[in-house]
Design a protein around this motif. Structure first.
Motif, PDB file in Angstrom:
ATOM      1  N   GLY A  43       0.800  -1.207   0.000  1.00 52.87           N
ATOM      2  CA  GLY A  43       0.000   0.000   0.000  1.00 52.87           C
ATOM      3  C   GLY A  43       0.835   1.261   0.000  1.00 52.87           C
ATOM      4  N   ILE A  44       0.340   2.300   0.663  1.00 51.34           N
ATOM      5  CA  ILE A  44       1.022   3.590   0.697  1.00 51.34           C
ATOM      6  C   ILE A  44       2.389   3.424   1.371  1.00 51.34           C
ATOM      7  CG2 ILE A  44       0.892   5.961   1.553  1.00 51.34           C
ATOM      8  CD1 ILE A  44      -2.185   5.652   1.466  1.00 51.34           C
ATOM      9  N   PRO A  45       3.488   3.712   0.670  1.00 48.51           N
ATOM     10  CA  PRO A  45       4.835   3.389   1.172  1.00 48.51           C
ATOM     11  C   PRO A  45       5.183   4.009   2.513  1.00 48.51           C
ATOM     12  CG  PRO A  45       4.913   3.842  -1.177  1.00 48.51           C
ATOM     13  CD  PRO A  45       3.522   4.194  -0.730  1.00 48.51           C
ATOM     14  N   MET A  46       4.741   5.256   2.771  1.00 50.15           N
ATOM     15  CA  MET A  46       5.140   5.891   4.023  1.00 50.15           C
ATOM     16  C   MET A  46       4.583   5.152   5.236  1.00 50.15           C
ATOM     17  SD  MET A  46       2.869   9.381   3.993  1.00 50.15           S
ATOM     18  CE  MET A  46       1.074   9.373   3.805  1.00 50.15           C
ATOM     19  N   LEU A  47       3.479   4.438   5.077  1.00 47.09           N
ATOM     20  CA  LEU A  47       2.928   3.658   6.184  1.00 47.09           C
ATOM     21  C   LEU A  47       3.831   2.478   6.521  1.00 47.09           C
ATOM     22  CD1 LEU A  47      -0.871   3.643   5.232  1.00 47.09           C
ATOM     23  CD2 LEU A  47       0.377   5.250   6.683  1.00 47.09           C
ATOM     24  N   THR A  48       4.466   1.904   5.493  1.00 46.71           N
ATOM     25  CA  THR A  48       5.455   0.852   5.729  1.00 46.71           C
ATOM     26  C   THR A  48       6.645   1.394   6.498  1.00 46.71           C
ATOM     27  OG1 THR A  48       4.853  -0.456   3.773  1.00 46.71           O
ATOM     28  CG2 THR A  48       7.095  -0.703   4.590  1.00 46.71           C
ATOM     29  N   SER A  49       7.113   2.584   6.109  1.00 44.40           N
ATOM     30  CA  SER A  49       8.261   3.191   6.786  1.00 44.40           C
ATOM     31  C   SER A  49       7.972   3.442   8.259  1.00 44.40           C
ATOM     32  CB  SER A  49       8.649   4.506   6.104  1.00 44.40           C
ATOM     33  OG  SER A  49       9.174   4.270   4.816  1.00 44.40           O
ATOM     34  N   VAL A  50       6.747   3.875   8.571  1.00 46.23           N
ATOM     35  CA  VAL A  50       6.386   4.148   9.961  1.00 46.23           C
ATOM     36  C   VAL A  50       6.473   2.867  10.789  1.00 46.23           C
ATOM     37  CG1 VAL A  50       4.484   4.789  11.494  1.00 46.23           C
ATOM     38  CG2 VAL A  50       4.971   6.169   9.482  1.00 46.23           C
ATOM     39  N   VAL A  51       6.014   1.752  10.250  1.00 47.74           N
ATOM     40  CA  VAL A  51       6.084   0.476  10.966  1.00 47.74           C
ATOM     41  C   VAL A  51       7.540   0.098  11.237  1.00 47.74           C
ATOM     42  CG1 VAL A  51       5.636  -2.005  10.817  1.00 47.74           C
ATOM     43  CG2 VAL A  51       3.892  -0.384  10.085  1.00 47.74           C
ATOM     44  N   LEU A  52       8.403   0.250  10.241  1.00 44.37           N
ATOM     45  CA  LEU A  52       9.810  -0.097  10.407  1.00 44.37           C
ATOM     46  C   LEU A  52      10.501   0.826  11.408  1.00 44.37           C
ATOM     47  CD1 LEU A  52      10.759  -0.825   6.669  1.00 44.37           C
ATOM     48  CD2 LEU A  52      10.157  -2.469   8.456  1.00 44.37           C
ATOM     49  N   ILE A  53      10.196   2.115  11.342  1.00 40.88           N
ATOM     50  CA  ILE A  53      10.778   3.069  12.290  1.00 40.88           C
ATOM     51  C   ILE A  53      10.308   2.757  13.712  1.00 40.88           C
ATOM     52  CG2 ILE A  53      10.795   5.494  12.991  1.00 40.88           C
ATOM     53  CD1 ILE A  53      10.624   6.179   9.974  1.00 40.88           C
ATOM     54  N   TYR A  54       9.039   2.403  13.837  1.00 43.60           N
ATOM     55  CA  TYR A  54       8.493   2.034  15.148  1.00 43.60           C
ATOM     56  C   TYR A  54       9.237   0.838  15.739  1.00 43.60           C
ATOM     57  CZ  TYR A  54       5.475  -1.299  17.626  1.00 43.60           C
ATOM     58  OH  TYR A  54       4.993  -2.279  18.444  1.00 43.60           O
ATOM     59  N   ILE A  55       9.432  -0.215  14.931  1.00 42.96           N
ATOM     60  CA  ILE A  55      10.110  -1.412  15.431  1.00 42.96           C
ATOM     61  C   ILE A  55      11.550  -1.092  15.809  1.00 42.96           C
ATOM     62  CG2 ILE A  55      10.945  -3.709  14.790  1.00 42.96           C
ATOM     63  CD1 ILE A  55       8.421  -4.057  13.119  1.00 42.96           C
ATOM     64  N   GLY A  56      12.261  -0.364  14.922  1.00 43.63           N
ATOM     65  CA  GLY A  56      13.649  -0.013  15.217  1.00 43.63           C
ATOM     66  C   GLY A  56      13.778   0.880  16.432  1.00 43.63           C
ATOM     67  N   GLY A  57      12.902   1.878  16.541  1.00 47.07           N
ATOM     68  CA  GLY A  57      12.953   2.795  17.677  1.00 47.07           C
ATOM     69  C   GLY A  57      12.596   2.128  18.987  1.00 47.07           C
ATOM     70  N   LEU A  58      11.563   1.280  18.965  1.00 49.12           N
ATOM     71  CA  LEU A  58      11.152   0.594  20.186  1.00 49.12           C
ATOM     72  C   LEU A  58      12.223  -0.388  20.644  1.00 49.12           C
ATOM     73  CD1 LEU A  58       8.929   0.165  22.291  1.00 49.12           C
ATOM     74  CD2 LEU A  58       7.965  -1.610  20.804  1.00 49.12           C
ATOM     75  N   GLU A  59      12.846  -1.082  19.693  1.00 46.51           N
ATOM     76  CA  GLU A  59      13.904  -2.022  20.069  1.00 46.51           C
ATOM     77  C   GLU A  59      15.069  -1.287  20.720  1.00 46.51           C
ATOM     78  OE1 GLU A  59      16.265  -5.929  18.858  1.00 46.51           O
ATOM     79  OE2 GLU A  59      14.841  -5.121  17.423  1.00 46.51           O
ATOM     80  N   LEU A  60      15.446  -0.136  20.173  1.00 41.54           N
ATOM     81  CA  LEU A  60      16.536   0.641  20.768  1.00 41.54           C
ATOM     82  C   LEU A  60      16.155   1.104  22.171  1.00 41.54           C
ATOM     83  CD1 LEU A  60      19.271   2.025  20.580  1.00 41.54           C
ATOM     84  CD2 LEU A  60      18.155   3.938  19.416  1.00 41.54           C
ATOM     85  N   PHE A  61      14.928   1.568  22.342  1.00 45.33           N
ATOM     86  CA  PHE A  61      14.456   2.029  23.649  1.00 45.33           C
ATOM     87  C   PHE A  61      14.486   0.906  24.678  1.00 45.33           C
ATOM     88  CE2 PHE A  61      10.819   2.584  26.592  1.00 45.33           C
ATOM     89  CZ  PHE A  61      11.234   3.750  27.238  1.00 45.33           C
ATOM     90  N   ILE A  62      13.986  -0.268  24.293  1.00 46.89           N
ATOM     91  CA  ILE A  62      13.965  -1.414  25.220  1.00 46.89           C
ATOM     92  C   ILE A  62      15.387  -1.854  25.564  1.00 46.89           C
ATOM     93  CG2 ILE A  62      13.300  -3.838  25.468  1.00 46.89           C
ATOM     94  CD1 ILE A  62      10.966  -1.944  25.736  1.00 46.89           C
ATOM     95  N   SER A  63      16.288  -1.805  24.579  1.00 47.56           N
ATOM     96  CA  SER A  63      17.669  -2.247  24.834  1.00 47.56           C
ATOM     97  C   SER A  63      18.390  -1.320  25.804  1.00 47.56           C
ATOM     98  CB  SER A  63      18.454  -2.336  23.517  1.00 47.56           C
ATOM     99  OG  SER A  63      18.755  -1.039  23.013  1.00 47.56           O
ATOM    100  N   LEU A  64      17.955  -0.058  25.872  1.00 49.17           N
ATOM    101  CA  LEU A  64      18.578   0.884  26.818  1.00 49.17           C
ATOM    102  C   LEU A  64      17.960   0.789  28.209  1.00 49.17           C
ATOM    103  CD1 LEU A  64      18.971   4.029  24.525  1.00 49.17           C
ATOM    104  CD2 LEU A  64      20.717   2.359  25.175  1.00 49.17           C
ATOM    105  N   LEU A  65      16.825   0.102  28.310  1.00 44.61           N
ATOM    106  CA  LEU A  65      16.192  -0.120  29.609  1.00 44.61           C
ATOM    107  C   LEU A  65      16.540  -1.484  30.187  1.00 44.61           C
ATOM    108  CD1 LEU A  65      12.532   1.259  29.284  1.00 44.61           C
ATOM    109  CD2 LEU A  65      14.434   2.245  30.583  1.00 44.61           C
ATOM    110  N   PHE A  66      16.473  -2.504  29.332  1.00 47.53           N
ATOM    111  CA  PHE A  66      16.614  -3.879  29.803  1.00 47.53           C
ATOM    112  C   PHE A  66      17.868  -4.535  29.238  1.00 47.53           C
ATOM    113  CE2 PHE A  66      12.102  -2.842  29.985  1.00 47.53           C
ATOM    114  CZ  PHE A  66      11.785  -3.223  31.289  1.00 47.53           C
ATOM    115  N   GLN A  67      18.107  -5.755  29.672  1.00 49.40           N
ATOM    116  CA  GLN A  67      19.314  -6.481  29.291  1.00 49.40           C
ATOM    117  C   GLN A  67      19.263  -6.948  27.840  1.00 49.40           C
ATOM    118  OE1 GLN A  67      18.940  -9.578  32.255  1.00 49.40           O
ATOM    119  NE2 GLN A  67      20.578  -8.693  33.505  1.00 49.40           N
ATOM    120  N   ASP A  68      20.353  -6.762  27.142  1.00 48.90           N
ATOM    121  CA  ASP A  68      20.613  -7.365  25.834  1.00 48.90           C
ATOM    122  C   ASP A  68      19.385  -7.391  24.924  1.00 48.90           C
ATOM    123  OD1 ASP A  68      23.374  -7.887  26.357  1.00 48.90           O
ATOM    124  OD2 ASP A  68      22.744  -9.459  27.745  1.00 48.90           O
ATOM    125  N   ARG A  69      19.050  -8.581  24.406  1.00 51.24           N
ATOM    126  CA  ARG A  69      17.971  -8.675  23.413  1.00 51.24           C
ATOM    127  C   ARG A  69      16.629  -9.051  24.059  1.00 51.24           C
ATOM    128  NH1 ARG A  69      19.786 -10.453  17.420  1.00 51.24           N
ATOM    129  NH2 ARG A  69      21.744  -9.298  17.306  1.00 51.24           N
TER     130      ARG A  69
END
Length: 614
Positions: free
Chosen positions: A243-269
């Motif tokens: 579908g609309i490409p920018m919606l795909t980008s938002v999902v990917l940015i969300y996953i990448g950003g959330l993973e970085l946030f969790i990694s700075l709070l909790f242990q490893d992966r």
């Protein structure tokens, strides 16, 4: 002694309570953010808000459900053991398997050499890291408009994500290992590099708080529920149409950003092990992949080891960032193939095996994980929806529910300004029928488990064993449902490499030479349909999944103590259902042909007339 134990228990209980308190706060804050975004009519903020809110709500809800059912403060509820009367049979089952790390051939020597290097994992991840940053950028900046069939076939971001990468995830299950993507994931890679303060070198300190996720909640159920919710969002916004490409980008940015946030709070992966929406489906499919996971050669060596370097690390190497002990077979689905245990083990006791066909050795023997089993049931429900939604009767029911519940009015508030890109919706999919279809496998497995309970098999063990036997059906059907996009549309990506933004192109690649080749093969990507022969491939993949499910049933009837008829009921029932729906959803849906039904399409037709939908 009792006083010490009481203090420890109290401290753990307080930690769990605080964890849930902050999860509740996060749910409220993200809910308010989503509401404000709706008032501002900013669709990208709305999408981001829904992603964050549903993630926080999923964590909180799963935790509260666990608390209501489990009174202990350990993760013992996750594991379930076979009945005593069949344990002796279980222990006798073994299998000799060739190794990827041992031997004198060039392949094993190279693999062994590579994974001993500290930079190996960085080298594996970096190419996908570059590609996905290109994807996120082109999705935001590129051509956004949809064609008459409601899909975009000119933007590199959405097309490589949904026509190639997403189907490839499930194909890797059958040719390598379900966790192969985890080994190359750019989002976990960048989070790990920042958390460890270097892409591959061992530092004495790590960046972040390094908190521990409460052991009681150490489960992939968050992932399974998250995958279901994310699939609903993908269908609602038609993100994976493509579908609309920018919606795909938002999902990917969300996953990448959330993973970085969790990694700075909790242990490893911690994110990969618990929250990542792909963790549960990839964990399940790993169980039947031809390539195994990193595993101890001799479990007795692990038991006598005092340092546990594979888990804790040492001066030169990190321990397993997934907290998946290589000496534990039941935890093999949680191995993310990071290879840290292989580097760290001082006893050279880690191996990477190639399974012998039919690759079912990890399904049988010893304890199983109840959370994996429940996840398989939930995920099979998600795939069942993706099949059923292609039948005419589903659209009738969905539109009716959206009208009488007022959901269509709510849906319009969630998609402001998207109509300018050619997007329209009546509220598909209605959350009520979506989650009702998702729950069907859970209900079926519970009913069959109840029948086994009358024979003295515990309900929990019966459900877990039956669900494990269902894994080949899940793995085959999720691949089959993505084959029309993969075989009927993914070659278009080759024509987009030199023009990834698609800005100097019409809405559809009508002049593409690749499109001509696809047409010659019977595919019609402009109409979001694949060639007739793709349906035969889909049916073949599902039939192969049924075959493995039946083979697993025969083995597990001996090792797990359930009747073959119970396994067959589940495997053959779901297998034939998926095969029949595949045939009907691929029908030409032509009233002029005989055996036409307005609810199911053409009930009987010539396979040469099949048009499998994207």
């Amino acid at each position: 002694m009792q006083e010490v134990e009481y203090k420890i228990t109290k401290r753990i209980k307080n930690y769990e309570r605080n964890f849930n308190f902050f999860a509740a706060i996060a749910t409220v804050i993200t809910g308010i953010f989503t509401w404000i975004s709706i008032q501002l009519r900013e669709v990208l903020l709305i999408e981001s808000g829904i992603l964050l809110f549903t993630t926080a709500l999923t964590v909180l809800s799963v935790n509260l459900i666990i608390d209501s059912k489990v009174k202990s403060h350990s993760n013992s509820w996750i594991f379930v053991s076979p009945p005593t009367k069949v344990r002796s049979k279980v222990d006798e089952l073994c299998e000799h398997r060739p190794s990827l790390l041992e031997g004198n051939n060039p392949v094993t020597r190279f693999v062994s050499w590579l994974f001993k290097k500290s930079w190996a994992h960085f080298a594996i991840i970096f190419p996908s890291f570059v590609i996905f940053y290109i994807v996120m950028i082109t999705g935001l900046l590129g051509y956004q408009y949809l064609g008459s069939s409601g899909i975009s076939l000119v933007n590199f971001a959405s097309d490589i994500s949904w026509l190639f990468w997403f189907p490839l995830l499930w194909l890797l299950t059958w040719i390598a290992n379900g966790r192969a993507w985890c080994q190359t994931c750019p989002f976990s890679g960048q989070a790990e590099w920042i958390h460890r303060l270097h892409p591959w070198k061992k530092r004495n300190k790590k960046l972040g708080l390094n908190l521990r996720w409460p052991i009681k909640y150490s489960t992939i159920l968050y992932s399974a529920v998250g995958f279901s919710v994310l699939t609903w969002m993908e269908e609602f916004y038609n993100i994976g149409g493509p579908g609309i490409p920018m919606l795909t980008s938002v999902v990917l940015i969300y996953i990448g950003g959330l993973e970085l946030f969790i990694s700075l709070l909790f242990q490893d992966r911690t994110f990969c092990r618990t929250i990542c929406p792909l963790s549960a489906p990839l964990a399940a499919t790993t169980v039947i992949s031809p390539l195994g996971t990193f595993r101890a050669k001799n479990s007795e060596v692990c038991k006598s080891c005092n340092t546990k370097d594979c888990m804790k690390g040492n001066d030169k190497s990190f321990g397993c960032p997934w907290f998946a002990s290589p000496g534990s077979k039941e935890n093999s689905p949680m191995c993310g193939l990071a290879s840290d245990c292989y580097k760290a083990c001082p006893h050279e006791n880690i191996d990477w095996n190639i399974k012998k066909f039919p690759w079912l050795s990890d399904l049988t023997g010893g304890k199983k994980r109840f959370d994996v089993a429940l996840s398989v049931a939930i995920l099979t429900g998600v795939v069942l929806f993706q099949f059923v939604n292609a039948l005419p009767f589903y659209t009738m029911i969905d539109m009716y529910l959206s009208a009488i519940t007022g959901w269509e009015n709510i849906a319009r508030l969630l998609v402001p300004s998207l109509s300018q890109f050619g997007y329209s919706t009546y509220g598909y999919p209605n959350p009520l029928d979506y989650f009702a279809i998702n729950s069907i496998p859970v209900v079926v497995l519970l009913l069959v488990s109840k029948m086994e309970q009358r024979r003295g098999i515990s309900l929990k063990w019966g459900f877990t064993s039956l669900s494990y036997a269902l894994i080949p059906i899940f793995a085959s059907t999720i691949l089959a449902r993505n084959l029309p996009k993969f075989l009927g549309g993914s070659p278009l990506i080759l024509g987009e490499i030199l023009n990834p933004l698609g800005k100097s192109t019409s809405v559809l690649p009508t002049d593409s030479g690749i499109l001509t080749i696809l047409h010659s093969l019977g595919n019609h990507p402009l109409n979001a349909t694949a060639a007739w022969w793709v349906m035969l491939v889909m049916e073949g993949v599902i039939a192969f999944g049924m075959y493995l499910g039946i083979r697993a049933s025969d083995i597990m009837a001996e090792s797990d103590g359930l009747r073959k008829s119970s396994y067959y009921t589940v495997i053959i029932g779901f297998g034939l259902t998926f095969m029949l729906i595949t045939y009907w959803m691929s029908s030409p849906n032509n009233p002029a042909l005989p055996f036409y039904n307005p609810y199911l399409g053409n009930l009987i037709y010539n396979p040469l007339q099949a048009t499998p939908p994207f």
